[in-house]
Design a protein around this motif. Structure first.
Motif, PDB file in Angstrom:
ATOM      1  N   ASP A   1       0.913  -1.221   0.029  1.00 39.71           N
ATOM      2  CA  ASP A   1      -0.139   0.076  -0.134  1.00 39.71           C
ATOM      3  C   ASP A   1       0.938   1.109   0.040  1.00 39.71           C
ATOM      4  O   ASP A   1       0.299   2.384   0.000  1.00 39.71           O
TER       5      ASP A   1
ATOM      6  N   LEU B   1       5.412   8.001   0.353  1.00 38.76           N
ATOM      7  CA  LEU B   1       4.799   8.124   1.537  1.00 38.76           C
ATOM      8  C   LEU B   1       4.818   9.541   2.104  1.00 38.76           C
ATOM      9  O   LEU B   1       4.033   9.865   2.572  1.00 38.76           O
TER      10      LEU B   1
ATOM     11  N   ARG C   1      -0.215  11.864   3.186  1.00 37.02           N
ATOM     12  CA  ARG C   1      -0.438  11.531   4.743  1.00 37.02           C
ATOM     13  C   ARG C   1      -1.764  10.957   5.056  1.00 37.02           C
ATOM     14  O   ARG C   1      -2.798  11.564   4.953  1.00 37.02           O
TER      15      ARG C   1
ATOM     16  N   VAL D   1      -3.959   5.621   8.170  1.00 37.44           N
ATOM     17  CA  VAL D   1      -3.706   4.482   8.335  1.00 37.44           C
ATOM     18  C   VAL D   1      -2.601   3.661   8.252  1.00 37.44           C
ATOM     19  O   VAL D   1      -2.491   2.606   7.878  1.00 37.44           O
ATOM     20  N   ALA D   2      -1.426   4.721   7.849  1.00 34.79           N
ATOM     21  CA  ALA D   2      -0.091   4.397   7.415  1.00 34.79           C
ATOM     22  C   ALA D   2       0.501   3.331   8.497  1.00 34.79           C
ATOM     23  O   ALA D   2       0.118   3.469   9.850  1.00 34.79           O
ATOM     24  N   PRO D   3       1.337   2.295   8.125  1.00 32.64           N
ATOM     25  CA  PRO D   3       1.964   1.275   9.151  1.00 32.64           C
ATOM     26  C   PRO D   3       2.678   2.188   9.864  1.00 32.64           C
ATOM     27  O   PRO D   3       3.424   2.929   9.711  1.00 32.64           O
ATOM     28  N   LEU D   4       2.566   1.298  11.187  1.00 35.20           N
ATOM     29  CA  LEU D   4       3.266   2.193  12.337  1.00 35.20           C
ATOM     30  C   LEU D   4       4.809   1.699  12.163  1.00 35.20           C
ATOM     31  O   LEU D   4       4.878   0.798  11.682  1.00 35.20           O
ATOM     32  N   PRO D   5       5.728   2.391  12.457  1.00 34.32           N
ATOM     33  CA  PRO D   5       7.010   2.250  12.296  1.00 34.32           C
ATOM     34  C   PRO D   5       7.597   1.027  13.190  1.00 34.32           C
ATOM     35  O   PRO D   5       7.106   0.653  14.120  1.00 34.32           O
TER      36      PRO D   5
ATOM     37  N   PHE E   1       7.771   9.344  11.996  1.00 34.48           N
ATOM     38  CA  PHE E   1       8.175   8.434  10.986  1.00 34.48           C
ATOM     39  C   PHE E   1       7.431   8.548   9.834  1.00 34.48           C
ATOM     40  O   PHE E   1       6.263   8.485   9.555  1.00 34.48           O
TER      41      PHE E   1
ATOM     42  N   PRO F   1       4.992   9.957   7.572  1.00 39.64           N
ATOM     43  CA  PRO F   1       3.678  10.525   7.788  1.00 39.64           C
ATOM     44  C   PRO F   1       3.213  10.488   9.226  1.00 39.64           C
ATOM     45  O   PRO F   1       2.171  11.197   9.746  1.00 39.64           O
ATOM     46  N   VAL F   2       3.689   9.341  10.064  1.00 40.94           N
ATOM     47  CA  VAL F   2       3.066   9.085  11.288  1.00 40.94           C
ATOM     48  C   VAL F   2       3.911   9.819  12.326  1.00 40.94           C
ATOM     49  O   VAL F   2       5.224   9.843  12.384  1.00 40.94           O
TER      50      VAL F   2
ATOM     51  N   PRO G   1      -9.794   1.046   9.570  1.00 44.44           N
ATOM     52  CA  PRO G   1     -11.049   1.764   8.603  1.00 44.44           C
ATOM     53  C   PRO G   1     -11.733   0.453   7.895  1.00 44.44           C
ATOM     54  O   PRO G   1     -11.231  -0.478   7.667  1.00 44.44           O
TER      55      PRO G   1
ATOM     56  N   LEU H   1      -7.476  -2.597   1.960  1.00 50.40           N
ATOM     57  CA  LEU H   1      -6.490  -2.466   2.830  1.00 50.40           C
ATOM     58  C   LEU H   1      -5.603  -3.789   3.175  1.00 50.40           C
ATOM     59  O   LEU H   1      -6.555  -4.591   3.645  1.00 50.40           O
ATOM     60  N   THR H   2      -4.412  -3.869   3.021  1.00 48.82           N
ATOM     61  CA  THR H   2      -3.747  -5.105   3.349  1.00 48.82           C
ATOM     62  C   THR H   2      -3.713  -5.249   4.737  1.00 48.82           C
ATOM     63  O   THR H   2      -3.650  -4.043   5.602  1.00 48.82           O
TER      64      THR H   2
ATOM     65  N   LYS I   1      -1.654  -5.955   7.167  1.00 45.09           N
ATOM     66  CA  LYS I   1      -0.650  -5.408   7.993  1.00 45.09           C
ATOM     67  C   LYS I   1      -1.010  -4.013   8.239  1.00 45.09           C
ATOM     68  O   LYS I   1      -0.167  -3.470   9.241  1.00 45.09           O
ATOM     69  N   ASN I   2      -1.633  -3.215   7.617  1.00 45.75           N
ATOM     70  CA  ASN I   2      -1.827  -1.715   7.711  1.00 45.75           C
ATOM     71  C   ASN I   2      -3.083  -1.713   8.738  1.00 45.75           C
ATOM     72  O   ASN I   2      -3.293  -0.399   8.866  1.00 45.75           O
TER      73      ASN I   2
END
Lengths: 386, 513
Positions: free
Chosen positions: A3, A358, A362, A365-369, B19, B21-22, B400, B405-406, B408-409
């Motif tokens: 994704d 990435l 923004r 739901v982006a994966p956490l580091p 990190f 966008p997080v 969501p 969505l995969t 892992k996300n």
């Protein structure tokens, strides 16, 4: 299945960047030996796609690579690394030769069907032994398939020089010519108006390869079996949890893979040489690995990558012919650079591009580091024995 | 800021870390007074571990300042953290398994080229610490021969040997029995009384209430509150963590057990190293009841779930609804178990329960992908899977709600909801469920617990395996305690307590409370 960036970037943008890098480095190498890289590139492209003659060879090579590339791709989906394409394709050639030499076929179409079946069965059978050893004994498939390449090569030498050799063939180890009735229609026969010459190697097997690509797409993304193959490839523990038998998946994936490699012989042995010669595979089994890597194990990607390698093969031969300073070995170096950049160094380009995408987007739901204190991502996954 | 700076062991000012966008940490400020135990609590992904990694020099903060003992300090790497007097005890120990305790303590902090002086110095210190804080660990024992609780003590000793004044512990009780956890807390209290400062990272409200002096709550990368523990309540902390009111207790009516669904007799499992992991398990579960299996991780619970779920080989008898299950041959796989009405939410959803690289819609059919409703013949009906996924996501409040969505996300809680939705909606007779809320945030825990009880009330049999004793106590109608591949005893939740269960979990029998 990522994704981090859009699909088009994954399938098109990254291979194109990889290819551009490979061509750039190749150009530097060509310049270093004192030749003009732009001239070499012009000859390469012109020789491969500048004429019907060139297209005939380019697509003929591409047909071989489609078969072997699809084969490696199917195995990849089950996380099996089949590098035994050379041997499986050689055995496929044996199957084609036997079924065409010892059975009289009234029409080429029947001969074609028989040759497809025989080549697939022989190729699959050659993959079956390493597959079984992997599934049941845990012998690593990379080791066993490459060993089977050597065994296949020795077997072919023996058969062609002792058993199937035609007397008086001028000393070269090869079988008799197949009957005229099973001569496959060439591009000249099918579409003479496109300007193909009578001697073009491109033949109807090209369409067989296209059908094979469609078949692989259906298998992997539309069938329950393909769902199981991919699931097993992603996670063996999860596959076990879901009731998917690893033995079954390894065997099926490798049989399909070996069968596809074998089918390459329909193009090379039946369609082009019209007899079985020594080394009928000519490295296509190994090129298939690069094709599958570059094509991201997707049939459409495999088709495009196979076309690219067809261009490199045919165009490379022209460059070698036209520019004496660039030898056969130089061409191999350039092909190796393409394989290096598209296959082995893929992540070098992928990571920065992913980061670029990435940072431009923004989303919540982006994966956490990944946390350095919790390797593996799941902070609670570690089980401690008492 | 009423205190003078020197009374603060640690002060963070405006720490931010992103990190991509997080935003993992957003403008975090915190003051920890010297000689106190300070808790940091928050859900998974709230940013606790990132904050501690910044403090320990693993990450560099994008902005913000760190003050240690009132002095502004730069911590570019972990050596700098150690030099500043910070010691860290990780959740996953960083010990050399085949070294002795002494060698591990000294490792990386040897005084000179010769080992002997350091070792004898460490030996002396170990003896002194053993006397002071009940930290008795045999200095010459090899790490791999020690229990988890003792290994953790070695980690603490390592930090103390490096003269740490500030000790950070990351989820220290996750692997401990209740008795071991109590022992750890006594050690920590002793250290605090000596003037050390302790930062305890946890997601367990009970531990915060029990041992800390003050507590900071983190939510989505922000510090939402810092309060004195004595002036707060678990309910208030939970609300601060989640951002809304949370039901901490599970509301349930007494079970109405029906017919026997699962009977297990003399079940044995031998692993690939020829070690017997299950040594003769007998148990029975009736329709409409939850049997909870308590125990420290690694005492055979995983093997029990795997053999019942059909992917570990075992011997003995398993009967479902009175019909025996074949434990031999290839017919005995997970697929045939599903056909017999056994659904399974595995302990490790990321390794087994989900294909992390599959999209949500692909995962909702996982294990049931041969069902007629998901396709015809050899083909899968992807549209049917997607429709099913949309429906399940709505009913189980997966966020969501995006079937493409995969896996892992998704967050841990939402991943678990996908697995639960898949298994529960199959309407099984028996649900095997392992660690239902591991790595799941409090808000989702509440939901998952309600779903389990709702399934029970529909008359299903449920086998619940959890290392969280609170969870076992809250959900179970009967509790069986496993130790070393055996069931040590069965108790009723209203007739037992954590102490008694804890003794059973440690393998102590005959010590009825």
């Amino acid at each position: 299945m990522n994704d981090a960036m859009p699909k088009w970037a994954d399938i098109l943008l990254i291979p194109i960047i990889n290819l551009a890098l490979a061509l750039f480095v190749s150009g530097v190498v060509v310049a270093l030996i004192g030749e003009n890289p732009f001239e070499a590139l012009r000859i390469l492209i012109n020789g491969a796609v500048g004429s019907a003659y060139g297209w005939g060879y380019t697509l003929y090579y591409a047909t071989n690579f489609i078969f072997t590339g699809l084969a490696v791709a199917v195995a990849f989906h089950a996380r099996m690394f089949n590098i035994g394409g050379e041997g499986q394709a050689a055995l496929g050639g044996l199957g084609v030769a036997l079924i065409l030499l010892f059975v009289d076929w009234p029409h080429w179409s029947l001969g074609l069907l028989a040759a497809i079946a025989a080549s697939a069965v022989f190729g699959a059978a050659w993959a079956a032994i390493p597959a079984w050893l992997q599934a049941r004994r845990g012998s690593h498939i990379v080791i066993t398939t490459i060993m089977f390449n050597f065994i296949a090569s020795a077997l072919m030498v023996y058969l062609l020089s002792k058993v199937l050799l035609v007397p008086g063939a001028g000393g070269s180890p090869e079988t008799a010519r197949f009957a005229e009735a099973v001569r496959l229609p060439s591009a000249y026969d099918i579409a003479p108006w496109l300007g193909f010459s009578r001697s073009t190697p491109l033949n109807i097997s090209f369409f067989v390869a296209m059908l094979a690509a469609l078949g692989v797409w259906l298998l992997i993304w539309r069938t329950r079996l393909g769902y199981e193959i991919r699931a097993f490839g992603f996670s063996e523990p999860a596959a076990l949890y879901a009731g998917i038998s690893p033995t079954r998946i390894i065997m099926i994936a490798m049989l399909v893979s070996g069968g596809l490699c074998g089918m390459m012989a329909v193009n090379a042995v039946m369609g082009e040489a019209e007899r079985l010669v020594i080394d009928s595979v000519q490295g296509a089994g190994f090129v298939g690995i690069a094709v599958a890597l570059m094509g991201r194990s997707h049939p459409v990607g495999v088709l495009l990558a196979a076309l690219l390698f067809g261009i490199l093969y045919q165009g490379g031969a022209e460059v070698e012919f036209e520019i004496p300073g660039i030898t056969r070995e130089m061409i191999v170096v350039i092909q190796a650079l393409v394989i290096l950049f598209t296959g082995a160094l893929d992540n070098m380009v992928r990571m920065p591009v992913e980061r670029l995408f990435l940072s431009r987007r923004r989303q919540p739901v982006a994966p956490l580091p990944k946390d350095p204190t919790h390797p593996g991502g799941n902070p609670d996954a570690g089980k401690v024995e008492p | 800021m009423t205190q003078s700076d020197t009374s603060l062991a640690i002060e963070l000012r405006g720490i931010s870390k992103a990190f991509g966008p997080v935003q993992a940490n957003k403008d975090i400020s915190i003051q920890v007074r010297r000689g106190t135990i300070h808790g940091i609590i928050g859900e998974n992904g709230a940013g606790k571990s990132t904050l501690m990694s910044i403090l320990y020099g693993f990450y560099k903060a994008d902005s913000g300042e760190i003050y240690i003992g009132g002095k502004k300090t730069d911590i570019p790497d972990s050596q700098a953290a150690i030099d500043a007097g910070i010691g860290m005890v990780f959740q996953h120990f960083k010990l050399v398994e085949n070294f002795s305790v002494l060698e591990n303590v000294v490792l990386g902090a040897e005084d000179g080229r010769l080992l002997k002086p350091s070792l004898s110095k460490a030996r002396k210190l170990l003896k002194q610490l053993a006397d002071d804080y009940e930290m008795d660990v045999d200095p010459d024992a090899i790490i791999e021969d020690l229990g988890v609780g003792q290994q953790q003590r070695v980690e603490i000793l390592k930090a103390l040997y490096r003269e740490a004044d500030i000790l950070i512990l990351d989820e220290p009780t996750g692997v401990l029995t209740p008795a071991e956890a109590d022992h750890l807390f006594r050690i920590l209290e002793g250290l605090r009384d000596e003037g050390k400062t302790i930062i305890l990272i946890t997601h367990k409200l009970r531990e915060i209430m029990e041992i800390t002096d003050s507590v900071s709550v983190m939510r989505r990368g922000e510090m939402t509150a810092t309060v004195q523990t004595a002036e707060t309540s678990p309910e208030q902390l939970a609300e601060l963590m989640v951002g809304r009111k949370v039901l901490l207790r599970v509301d349930k009516t007494p079970a109405k057990p029906g017919a026997v669904v699962l009977e297990v007799e003399n079940l044995r499992v031998v692993d690939e190293q020829k070690v017997e992991r299950l040594r003769g398990i007998d148990l029975t579960i009736r329709a409409g009841e939850v049997l909870g299996i308590a125990g420290v991780a690694g005492n055979g619970q995983s093997e029990l779930l795997e053999v019942l779920g059909g992917y570990a080989n075992g011997t003995g008898t398993i009967r479902v609804n009175g019909q025996p299950i074949d434990l031999t041959g290839t017919a005995s796989d997970a697929r045939t178990r599903r056909a017999r009405g056994i659904a399974h939410v595995p302990e490790d959803r990321q390794r087994e329960g989900l294909i992390m690289d599959y999209r949500a819609w692909e995962n909702v059919g996982f294990g049931y992908h041969h069902d007629a409703k998901f396709g015809s013949g050899i083909f899968m009906d992807n549209a049917a899977l997607k429709a099913d996924c949309v429906a399940k996501m709505e009913r189980f409040d997966v966020r969501p709600p995006d079937p493409n969505l995969t896996a892992k996300n998704f967050s841990g809680g939402n991943q678990q909801k996908i697995v639960l939705a898949r298994e529960i909606e199959r309407n099984p007779d028996l649900l095997l469920i392992g660690q239902p809320t591991r790595g799941v945030d409090i808000g989702a825990i509440e939901f998952i617990h309600q779903q389990i009880i709702a399934l029970r009330d529909q008359g299903k049999a449920i086998l619940l395996v959890s290392v969280e004793l609170d969870e076992i106590m809250a959900l179970s109608d009967r509790i069986a305690v496993m130790f070393d591949g055996r069931i040590m005893g069965e108790r009723l939740p209203d007739q037992t307590d954590q102490r008694e269960l804890g003794l059973l979990m440690a393998g102590v029998t005959g010590a009825a409370a």
